[in-house]
Scaffold this motif. Structure first.
Motif, short mmCIF file in Angstrom:
data_model
loop_
_atom_site.label_atom_id
_atom_site.label_comp_id
_atom_site.label_asym_id
_atom_site.label_seq_id
_atom_site.Cartn_x
_atom_site.Cartn_y
_atom_site.Cartn_z
N PRO A 140 15.13 0.46 25.39
CA PRO A 140 14.65 0.72 24.34
C PRO A 140 15.36 1.15 22.96
CG PRO A 140 13.89 2.63 25.57
CD PRO A 140 14.69 1.71 26.43
N ASN A 141 16.71 1.92 23.32
CA ASN A 141 17.27 2.41 21.84
C ASN A 141 18.70 1.75 21.89
OD1 ASN A 141 15.26 4.28 21.11
ND2 ASN A 141 15.90 5.54 22.83
N ALA A 142 19.55 1.75 22.99
CA ALA A 142 20.96 1.57 22.94
C ALA A 142 21.23 0.19 23.61
CB ALA A 142 21.69 2.54 23.61
N GLY A 143 19.97 -0.59 24.24
CA GLY A 143 20.19 -1.72 24.91
C GLY A 143 20.85 -3.06 23.91
N TRP A 144 21.86 -3.63 24.52
CA TRP A 144 22.17 -4.53 23.59
C TRP A 144 21.41 -5.54 22.98
CZ3 TRP A 144 28.07 -5.47 25.50
CH2 TRP A 144 28.82 -4.58 25.67
N LEU A 145 20.60 -6.12 23.79
CA LEU A 145 19.68 -7.04 23.06
C LEU A 145 18.81 -6.41 22.05
CD1 LEU A 145 18.31 -8.82 26.43
CD2 LEU A 145 19.97 -9.75 24.76
N ASN A 146 18.46 -5.19 22.07
CA ASN A 146 17.73 -4.54 21.06
C ASN A 146 18.65 -4.47 19.86
OD1 ASN A 146 15.00 -4.31 22.06
ND2 ASN A 146 15.77 -2.49 23.43
N ARG A 147 19.66 -3.95 20.03
CA ARG A 147 20.71 -3.88 19.04
C ARG A 147 20.93 -5.15 18.34
NH1 ARG A 147 25.64 -1.03 21.61
NH2 ARG A 147 26.45 -1.16 19.48
N LEU A 148 21.19 -6.10 18.95
CA LEU A 148 21.38 -7.46 18.49
C LEU A 148 20.13 -7.98 17.61
CD1 LEU A 148 23.02 -9.95 18.34
CD2 LEU A 148 21.98 -10.93 20.15
N TRP A 149 18.99 -7.72 18.04
CA TRP A 149 17.76 -8.07 17.37
C TRP A 149 17.75 -7.17 15.98
CZ3 TRP A 149 14.12 -11.63 18.28
CH2 TRP A 149 12.80 -11.39 17.53
N ILE A 150 18.23 -5.97 16.01
CA ILE A 150 18.06 -5.31 14.78
C ILE A 150 19.15 -5.47 13.80
CG2 ILE A 150 18.52 -2.91 13.91
CD1 ILE A 150 17.38 -1.85 16.50
N GLU A 151 20.23 -6.11 14.41
CA GLU A 151 21.20 -6.52 13.31
C GLU A 151 21.00 -7.85 12.80
OE1 GLU A 151 25.02 -6.53 15.01
OE2 GLU A 151 25.02 -4.59 15.65
N LEU A 152 20.27 -8.51 13.63
CA LEU A 152 19.73 -10.09 13.05
C LEU A 152 18.69 -10.01 11.90
CD1 LEU A 152 20.43 -12.20 16.34
CD2 LEU A 152 21.83 -12.17 14.08
N THR A 153 17.73 -9.07 12.46
CA THR A 153 16.25 -9.22 11.62
C THR A 153 16.27 -8.01 10.68
OG1 THR A 153 15.30 -7.82 13.33
CG2 THR A 153 15.24 -10.20 13.58
N GLY A 154 16.99 -6.94 10.79
CA GLY A 154 17.13 -5.71 9.78
C GLY A 154 15.92 -4.88 10.01
N VAL A 155 15.16 -5.18 11.39
CA VAL A 155 14.03 -4.10 11.57
C VAL A 155 14.62 -2.61 12.10
CG1 VAL A 155 12.40 -5.97 12.00
CG2 VAL A 155 13.74 -5.15 13.83
N LYS A 157 13.48 -1.36 15.07
CA LYS A 157 13.40 -1.05 16.31
C LYS A 157 13.33 -2.41 17.05
CE LYS A 157 10.47 1.22 19.96
NZ LYS A 157 9.02 1.93 19.99
N GLY A 158 14.09 -2.54 18.25
CA GLY A 158 14.11 -3.76 18.95
C GLY A 158 12.88 -4.06 19.82
N PRO A 159 12.43 -5.09 20.07
CA PRO A 159 11.18 -5.53 20.84
C PRO A 159 11.30 -5.19 22.30
CG PRO A 159 12.21 -7.68 20.54
CD PRO A 159 13.21 -6.46 20.10
N PHE A 160 12.39 -5.09 22.96
CA PHE A 160 12.43 -5.00 24.31
C PHE A 160 12.53 -3.27 24.86
CE2 PHE A 160 15.10 -8.59 22.78
CZ PHE A 160 14.16 -9.62 23.29
N ASN A 161 11.78 -3.27 25.92
CA ASN A 161 11.64 -1.96 26.63
C ASN A 161 11.73 -2.14 28.04
OD1 ASN A 161 11.62 0.68 27.29
ND2 ASN A 161 9.53 0.90 26.42
#
Length: 578
Positions: A140-155, A157-161
């Motif tokens: 939920p915090n350091a997962g690479w998919l979540n970090r990629l989502w945050i970088e792409l969307t600017g939100v 928090k990422g959607p995956f847990n």
């Protein structure tokens, strides 16, 4: 007349002198030893497990263990959570495995061979390594998919847990769906195209033919596989230990481990395991009855024509779906493990100065614990595979050719571990062999005993099918020429079944390298294996070393599987007995 009556007597006496006494026959002692080993491997731990559940620690008869273990609301909730998890995993594996089997077996989807190999790769991938990879990907915090989502969307928090009920079910399904695929594909491969042509002649479209003709013919196999998936999901320990415990999801397998914390409560663990054991036996009996009735699958016999069904543009949809499953189960996990293994700190990604080979140097030259775990895993897996092959072919020959008394009982005893989940079998083995007079706890011998007990049914099932395919006339010729059963086994059966035995050896070896549930209670500091060490390293947050260790294990396993495919064919890894 007297001469006519007495003449055959010397011949009979000579025949009796030539025929060895039963006790002098080496085959008698060989199979007697096998039966004794079966009793020690299978009957003893199971009987001890049931015995302990009805007794106190000092040996007095009591139902207190059941009252304590099953009267606790937390324990009952754990059982219910496991049943829910089993149902969720079964639904997900059906959604993955059945469409893939249809695509590979019955459609003109491109790259069907590659899709089949991706299923094989998912089967080879250890569940616990897949879980580690998805923690790195979808934490939920350091997962690479979540970090990629945050970088792409600017939100924020990422959607995956992945630390959730459905995250846990998803990861388990990714590495158990090959079982559904194998059962379904095996059934679909027997369906003649003539049946589908007949439906088309009567006006059925392609989708209607698939739903009303093809799938119903494979339904018993699909249901049988679903039962096995359900049972495997509720008995799995590795993935729940890595995901469910941090997510605070209490399951039956993680609750069983709590009974082995100080103070040790083996009797309560045995009592708590009884409902799971009974459920497993009942569902396996149901599965056997379903598969026993699947004879109608091959309605037109082996001579029926089978050709891929042209599904038009839908073949590209199926290809995309097969690619997605391969991406989720194999490609992404392997990529993230390799990247983490080459990183100084996996959370920094491929940043400048973060790449290193130090993690591999560490596991090979610096960390004795990791190196020993890899060596232990290979040694125990090789030893188990050898023992299973030898016992499997001997038991299969003895039961199929009725060399031993009560062959059905002997075969049933050899196959009985199928009905005992790995974690529960480990409890029985602990109760039977950890203390005096054997005192095997923490030794490599106990790990080999546990693995052999657990996976002997795979060897016996495969070898029995191979022995049934042999023409007994070859064996009878050796017997006529004076050879005994041992000679027949060594000079005729083993050479003819060489390819099958190699396949069984490699299959058992690979499964042993993945096994965690059976080993978790039985390893000691000197006998730790990779699967158990994975839990220790994950608790320490040492994912870089863990990833390097996992990559090494996957490379070794892949090389062994590649060798097996050259000798025994590309499908041997997916022919699981049970």
């Amino acid at each position: 007349m007297s001469e006519a009556v007495l003449a055959p007597a010397p011949l009979r006496a000579a025949a009796l002198r030539r025929a060895p006494h039963r006790l002098a026959d080496p085959a008698f002692w060989l199979f007697a030893v096998l039966i004794a080993l079966l009793v020690l491997l299978v009957a003893n731990p199971v009987v001890r497990l049931v015995w302990d559940s009805f007794h106190t620690a000092d040996g007095a008869w009591s139902l207190q263990s059941y009252a304590t273990a099953l009267g606790n609301a937390r324990n009952l909730q754990a059982l219910l959570n496991s049943l829910a998890l089993g149902a969720a995993v079964t639904v997900l594996t059906l959604a993955m495995g059945v469409p893939l089997a249809l695509a590979v077996s019955r459609s003109n989807m491109p790259a069907r061979g590659l899709a089949h190999l991706s299923v094989l790769a998912a089967f080879v991938m250890p569940n616990f390594l897949g879980a580690i990879a998805w923690i790195l990907l979808a934490g939920p915090n350091a997962g690479w998919l979540n970090r990629l989502w945050i970088e792409l969307t600017g939100v924020d928090k990422g959607p995956f847990n992945i630390f959730s009920f459905w995250g846990l079910a998803f990861v388990i399904a990714l590495y158990t769906y090959p079982l559904v695929y194998v059962f379904t594909k095996a059934a679909l491969d027997l369906v003649s195209t003539e049946l589908e042509d007949a439906a088309a002649i009567h006006g059925a479209g392609k989708f209607q033919t698939m739903v009303r003709v093809t799938l119903p013919l494979a339904l018993p196999s699909i249901v049988g596989a679903s039962i096995l998936i359900f049972l495997e999901a509720i008995a799995l320990y590795g993935t729940p230990a890595l995901i469910a415990i941090p997510a605070r999801i209490n399951l039956a397998t993680t609750q069983l481990v709590s009974f082995f914390q100080y103070p040790l409560q083996v009797e309560q663990a045995a009592a708590f395991s009884m409902p799971i054991l009974l459920l497993t036996i009942v569902m396996l009996m149901l599965q056997r009855r379903l598969l026993a009735r699947r004879g109608f699958v091959s309605v037109s016999g082996k001579g029926g024509e089978r050709r891929p069904l042209d599904i038009g543009p839908w073949r590209w949809v199926l290809l995309a779906y097969a690619s997605l499953i391969g991406l989720l189960s194999v490609v992404m996990p392997l990529v993230i493990l390799v990247m983490a293994s080459l990183s100084k700190a996996w959370g920094r990604g491929l940043a400048s100065g973060n790449l290193t080979l130090g993690n591999y140097t560490t596991i090979f030259f610096e960390q004795v614990t990791v190196r020993n775990a890899i060596v232990n895993t290979l040694v125990y897996s090789i030893a188990t595979a050898l023992i299973c092959v030898v016992m499997g072919i001997c038991i299969a020959y003895a039961t199929q050719r009725r060399v031993t008394p009560f062959p059905a009982v002997v075969q049933g005893l050899a196959l009985a571990p199928v009905a005992v989940p790995g974690l529960i079998m480990a409890i029985g083995l602990y109760a039977a062999y950890a203390g005096p007079p054997f005192s095997l706890y923490g030794t490599g011998m106990l790990i080999v005993v546990a693995f052999t007990t657990r996976f002997l049914p795979i060897a016996v099932t495969a070898c029995a099918a191979a022995v049934r395919s042999l023409n007994p006339e070859l064996e009878e010729a050796v017997r006529v020429l004076g050879g005994g059963r041992v000679t027949v086994l060594a000079k005729v059966v083993l050479p003819l079944l060489k390819k099958t035995l190699v396949g069984v050896f490699i299959l058992v070896f690979v499964i042993c390298t993945k096994e965690l549930s059976t080993a978790v209670f039985l390893t000691g500091p000197a006998s730790r294996v990779v699967s158990v060490l994975t839990l220790d390293l994950s608790e320490q947050g040492n994912y870089e070393t863990l990833a390097a260790m996992g990559v090494v294990l996957v490379v070794i396993t892949t090389l062994v599987v590649a060798a097996g495919m050259r000798v025994a064919g590309r499908d041997f890894m997916l022919r699981r007995g049970g």
